[in-house]
Write a protein that holds these residues in place. Sequence first.
Motif, PDB file in Angstrom:
ATOM      1  N   ASN A  51       0.924  -1.221   0.058  1.00  0.00           N
ATOM      2  CA  ASN A  51      -0.146  -0.063   0.039  1.00  0.00           C
ATOM      3  C   ASN A  51       0.834   1.231  -0.190  1.00  0.00           C
ATOM      4  N   VAL A  52       1.942   1.060   0.644  1.00  0.00           N
ATOM      5  CA  VAL A  52       2.782   2.441   0.581  1.00  0.00           C
ATOM      6  C   VAL A  52       3.421   2.476  -0.606  1.00  0.00           C
ATOM      7  N   ALA A  53       3.849   1.277  -1.230  1.00  0.00           N
ATOM      8  CA  ALA A  53       4.525   1.608  -2.668  1.00  0.00           C
ATOM      9  C   ALA A  53       3.444   2.138  -3.564  1.00  0.00           C
ATOM     10  N   VAL A  54       2.091   1.718  -3.577  1.00  0.00           N
ATOM     11  CA  VAL A  54       1.044   2.147  -4.670  1.00  0.00           C
ATOM     12  C   VAL A  54       0.905   3.822  -4.235  1.00  0.00           C
ATOM     13  N   VAL A  55       0.883   4.197  -3.116  1.00  0.00           N
ATOM     14  CA  VAL A  55       0.723   5.551  -2.527  1.00  0.00           C
ATOM     15  C   VAL A  55       2.001   6.179  -3.058  1.00  0.00           C
ATOM     16  N   PHE A  56       3.102   5.815  -2.798  1.00  0.00           N
ATOM     17  CA  PHE A  56       4.328   6.535  -3.434  1.00  0.00           C
ATOM     18  C   PHE A  56       4.519   6.660  -4.917  1.00  0.00           C
ATOM     19  N   ASP A  57       4.075   5.474  -5.420  1.00  0.00           N
ATOM     20  CA  ASP A  57       4.042   5.661  -6.978  1.00  0.00           C
ATOM     21  C   ASP A  57       3.187   6.737  -7.630  1.00  0.00           C
ATOM     22  N   ALA A  58       1.852   6.861  -6.958  1.00  0.00           N
ATOM     23  CA  ALA A  58       1.004   7.786  -7.548  1.00  0.00           C
ATOM     24  C   ALA A  58       1.221   9.228  -7.009  1.00  0.00           C
ATOM     25  N   LEU A  59       2.115   9.271  -5.858  1.00  0.00           N
ATOM     26  CA  LEU A  59       2.691  10.651  -5.406  1.00  0.00           C
ATOM     27  C   LEU A  59       3.809  11.144  -6.122  1.00  0.00           C
ATOM     28  N   LEU A  60       4.392  10.112  -6.696  1.00  0.00           N
ATOM     29  CA  LEU A  60       5.694  10.511  -7.636  1.00  0.00           C
ATOM     30  C   LEU A  60       5.159  10.855  -8.905  1.00  0.00           C
ATOM     31  N   LYS A  61       4.272  10.165  -9.521  1.00  0.00           N
ATOM     32  CA  LYS A  61       3.389  10.691 -10.637  1.00  0.00           C
ATOM     33  C   LYS A  61       2.837  11.952 -10.782  1.00  0.00           C
ATOM     34  N   GLN A  62       2.362  12.436  -9.533  1.00  0.00           N
ATOM     35  CA  GLN A  62       1.873  13.513  -9.423  1.00  0.00           C
ATOM     36  C   GLN A  62       2.843  14.906  -9.284  1.00  0.00           C
ATOM     37  N   ILE A  63       3.696  14.504  -8.685  1.00  0.00           N
ATOM     38  CA  ILE A  63       4.974  15.443  -8.441  1.00  0.00           C
ATOM     39  C   ILE A  63       5.538  15.742  -9.791  1.00  0.00           C
ATOM     40  N   GLY A  69       3.950  20.881 -15.428  1.00  0.00           N
ATOM     41  CA  GLY A  69       3.106  22.082 -15.613  1.00  0.00           C
ATOM     42  C   GLY A  69       3.547  23.150 -15.089  1.00  0.00           C
ATOM     43  N   GLY A  70       4.574  23.345 -14.682  1.00  0.00           N
ATOM     44  CA  GLY A  70       4.877  24.905 -14.284  1.00  0.00           C
ATOM     45  C   GLY A  70       4.697  24.981 -12.632  1.00  0.00           C
ATOM     46  N   HIS A  71       4.168  23.961 -12.012  1.00  0.00           N
ATOM     47  CA  HIS A  71       3.693  24.342 -10.830  1.00  0.00           C
ATOM     48  C   HIS A  71       4.863  23.912  -9.654  1.00  0.00           C
ATOM     49  N   PRO A  72       5.202  25.023  -8.716  1.00  0.00           N
ATOM     50  CA  PRO A  72       6.123  24.567  -7.606  1.00  0.00           C
ATOM     51  C   PRO A  72       5.260  23.660  -6.876  1.00  0.00           C
ATOM     52  N   ILE A  73       6.059  22.851  -5.955  1.00  0.00           N
ATOM     53  CA  ILE A  73       5.581  21.920  -5.127  1.00  0.00           C
ATOM     54  C   ILE A  73       6.101  22.155  -3.718  1.00  0.00           C
ATOM     55  N   LYS A  74       5.359  22.549  -2.629  1.00  0.00           N
ATOM     56  CA  LYS A  74       5.738  22.574  -1.152  1.00  0.00           C
ATOM     57  C   LYS A  74       5.505  21.218  -0.357  1.00  0.00           C
ATOM     58  N   VAL A  75       6.618  20.765   0.108  1.00  0.00           N
ATOM     59  CA  VAL A  75       6.127  19.452   0.910  1.00  0.00           C
ATOM     60  C   VAL A  75       6.537  20.067   2.462  1.00  0.00           C
ATOM     61  N   ASP A  76       5.737  20.368   3.351  1.00  0.00           N
ATOM     62  CA  ASP A  76       5.938  20.695   4.553  1.00  0.00           C
ATOM     63  C   ASP A  76       6.755  19.791   5.224  1.00  0.00           C
ATOM     64  N   GLY A  77       7.737  20.480   5.899  1.00  0.00           N
ATOM     65  CA  GLY A  77       8.643  19.392   6.693  1.00  0.00           C
ATOM     66  C   GLY A  77       9.907  19.329   5.785  1.00  0.00           C
ATOM     67  N   LEU A  78       9.619  19.377   4.507  1.00  0.00           N
ATOM     68  CA  LEU A  78      10.967  18.961   3.614  1.00  0.00           C
ATOM     69  C   LEU A  78      11.427  20.237   2.804  1.00  0.00           C
ATOM     70  N   GLY A  79      10.580  20.736   2.121  1.00  0.00           N
ATOM     71  CA  GLY A  79      10.812  21.946   1.478  1.00  0.00           C
ATOM     72  C   GLY A  79      10.126  22.125   0.175  1.00  0.00           C
ATOM     73  N   SER A  80      10.519  22.929  -0.666  1.00  0.00           N
ATOM     74  CA  SER A  80       9.871  23.131  -2.066  1.00  0.00           C
ATOM     75  C   SER A  80      10.523  22.912  -3.161  1.00  0.00           C
ATOM     76  N   MET A  81      10.107  22.680  -4.081  1.00  0.00           N
ATOM     77  CA  MET A  81      10.966  22.410  -5.488  1.00  0.00           C
ATOM     78  C   MET A  81      10.020  22.998  -6.680  1.00  0.00           C
ATOM     79  N   LYS A  82      10.854  23.350  -7.581  1.00  0.00           N
ATOM     80  CA  LYS A  82      10.316  24.126  -8.958  1.00  0.00           C
ATOM     81  C   LYS A  82      11.265  23.848  -9.863  1.00  0.00           C
ATOM     82  N   VAL A  83      10.556  23.934 -11.116  1.00  0.00           N
ATOM     83  CA  VAL A  83      11.660  23.883 -12.239  1.00  0.00           C
ATOM     84  C   VAL A  83      12.339  25.089 -12.682  1.00  0.00           C
TER      85      VAL A  83
END
Length: 164
Positions: A51-63, A69-83
């Motif tokens: 179940n963890v692997a399925v969620v991780f794969d879906a999360l990775l796909k969305q990231i 798509g040009g959207h920055p991503i913020k992961v609370d407690g880790l940081g933010s990333m952008k192109v």
Amino acid sequence: MSKISIVVYQNNNQYSPAYKKYYGRVKHSTTVDVQTLCNHVAMDSGIEVSNVAVVFDALLKQIKEQLCGGHPIKVDGLGSMKVGIKSKGVGAADVKKRYPNFDPEKDDIRRYLSARQVESAHLLFTPSEDIKTLLRSVKFETDKSEWDSEPEGEQEGESEEEKG
């Protein structure tokens, strides 16, 4: 408390102002892969590894989709990333060569520039304050496994500051 091993290396770039100086560098051990991360998350959470692997794969796909798509991503407690991109600089003379009717006095140069200027894309990561604080608390230890011998008078774990 976590400890990170460092190794000492010499800068051998003769064109560098730091030529022949010694520096510390993190000694990276084995890379943690997704399966290992999923195993650890499963142990910490009590959720099945599959179940963890399925969620991780879906999360990775969305990231990936959101970043592309040009959207920055913020992961609370880790940081933010952008192109980010590297692009060619273009001046009025360059535009005039390509578009003879371009008049730098009247025309907005930005209208003549295009995505063709983009040379490459890369990922920019900014750590969160939590990660910055965590990194400030990490202790470092010197990996002496490749040393020929211990310097005279040097005691294991004792720095110059501690001796004086």
